[in-house]
Design an enzyme around this catalytic site. Sequence first.
Site, PDB file in Angstrom:
ATOM      1  N   ARG A 133      69.594  69.497  98.318  1.00 13.55           N
ATOM      2  CA  ARG A 133      68.932  68.393  97.616  1.00 13.55           C
ATOM      3  C   ARG A 133      67.592  68.892  97.067  1.00 13.55           C
ATOM      4  O   ARG A 133      67.211  68.581  95.946  1.00 13.55           O
ATOM      5  CB  ARG A 133      68.695  67.207  98.565  1.00 13.55           C
ATOM      6  CG  ARG A 133      69.934  66.460  99.016  1.00 13.55           C
ATOM      7  CD  ARG A 133      70.570  65.655  97.899  1.00 13.55           C
ATOM      8  NE  ARG A 133      69.657  64.680  97.324  1.00 13.55           N
ATOM      9  CZ  ARG A 133      69.386  63.468  97.831  1.00 13.55           C
ATOM     10  NH1 ARG A 133      70.000  63.060  98.921  1.00 13.55           N
ATOM     11  NH2 ARG A 133      68.533  62.646  97.227  1.00 13.55           N
ATOM     12  N   ARG A 140      64.466  54.698  93.841  1.00 11.23           N
ATOM     13  CA  ARG A 140      65.635  54.330  94.671  1.00 11.23           C
ATOM     14  C   ARG A 140      65.637  52.811  94.733  1.00 11.23           C
ATOM     15  O   ARG A 140      64.689  52.208  95.237  1.00 11.23           O
ATOM     16  CB  ARG A 140      65.516  54.938  96.069  1.00 11.23           C
ATOM     17  CG  ARG A 140      66.474  54.287  97.043  1.00 11.23           C
ATOM     18  CD  ARG A 140      66.653  55.055  98.321  1.00 11.23           C
ATOM     19  NE  ARG A 140      67.445  56.247  98.086  1.00 11.23           N
ATOM     20  CZ  ARG A 140      68.014  56.962  99.061  1.00 11.23           C
ATOM     21  NH1 ARG A 140      67.871  56.616 100.314  1.00 11.23           N
ATOM     22  NH2 ARG A 140      68.720  58.036  98.767  1.00 11.23           N
ATOM     23  N   ASP A 143      81.313  59.091 103.599  1.00  9.53           N
ATOM     24  CA  ASP A 143      79.994  58.444 103.595  1.00  9.53           C
ATOM     25  C   ASP A 143      80.109  57.199 104.484  1.00  9.53           C
ATOM     26  O   ASP A 143      81.222  56.794 104.853  1.00  9.53           O
ATOM     27  CB  ASP A 143      79.633  58.068 102.142  1.00  9.53           C
ATOM     28  CG  ASP A 143      78.247  57.449 101.999  1.00  9.53           C
ATOM     29  OD1 ASP A 143      77.440  57.544 102.945  1.00  9.53           O
ATOM     30  OD2 ASP A 143      77.970  56.851 100.923  1.00  9.53           O
TER      31      ASP A 143
END
Length: 307
Positions: A294, A102, A226
């Site tokens: 996820r 990430r 988002d």
Amino acid sequence: MKHTDFISLHDYSAKEIGQLFTLAIQIKRAPKRYANALKGKTLAMIFEKQSLRTRVTFETGIYQLGGQGIYLAPADISLRKRESVYDVGKNLERWCDGIMIRTFGHDICTGLAEATSIPVINGLTDLEHPCQALADFLTIREHKRRLKGLKVAFTGDGNNVANSLMQAGAKTGAHVWVASPSGHEPKSEMVELARQDSRASRLGAKIMVTNDPFEAAHDADVVYTDVWASMGQESESESRKKVFWSYQVNSELMAHAKPDALFLHCLPAHRGEEVTDEVIDSPQSVVFDEAENRLHAQKAVMLTLMK
Ligand code: CP
Ligand code: NVA
């Protein structure tokens, strides 16, 4: 499926994405069958940004497959400051079986993949969040029993999540409408890439960009939003609130979608900003199914790349 990395949904064909969904559903139904599938393997997890879902689902996921995750916090390796991306990749390939990263620039993720011989999984860059979109479309498919022909409306910032959703729509035949304020639309290269993907998959997905959230939400099967300021944009969060206010997902906006429309959010949510409590806590909201998926979607990705 012959892939070494999972960096962008653009790199995967419509058929391959379908195979990942199938595997994710099998893993979700019978997780014990996969308990030793990656026995003894290790996944290095490099985080240059914060995380709840990505960290916990990758770490739990690799553990449930018989392997182990190694969490590397931003301060641990201080990527690019203490050591170059290339050198980190060359070290990790001597010990580990895969890397999840990430980070900020997408080129850091692709650079790592070029440097190292082991699989690299994109756990979010400034440009894309493919694991999220995979889990999101799995969730939509579970609830709607199909993807082709659905209308997915994303309202807010044309960011990493919006980019990956456009690609997921293009590969599965779902129309994706992104409604953003002027100057915050998804990058035109990303829109064009998704449109190319849509033509290639021949599934007929329309990829549309508008400044009108009501046009996007009109008759939508899914409404998605988002945060208005992503990680790395914290200093802009107050100024962005003014620009994005009319893009909030509230009951009024939801009323323009189909009565049985789903509400999705990648989370974390800033309740009262991009979404009201009323919407995120409504029966139409499937945000925690998304978060759960996820885990299953990423186990399918790890199994495909690291077996
Ligand atoms: N949706 C998502 O990626 O959550 P985290 O930032 O908590 O990992
Ligand atoms: N767009 C958000 C997604 C977080 C999961 C960010 O990049 O911060």
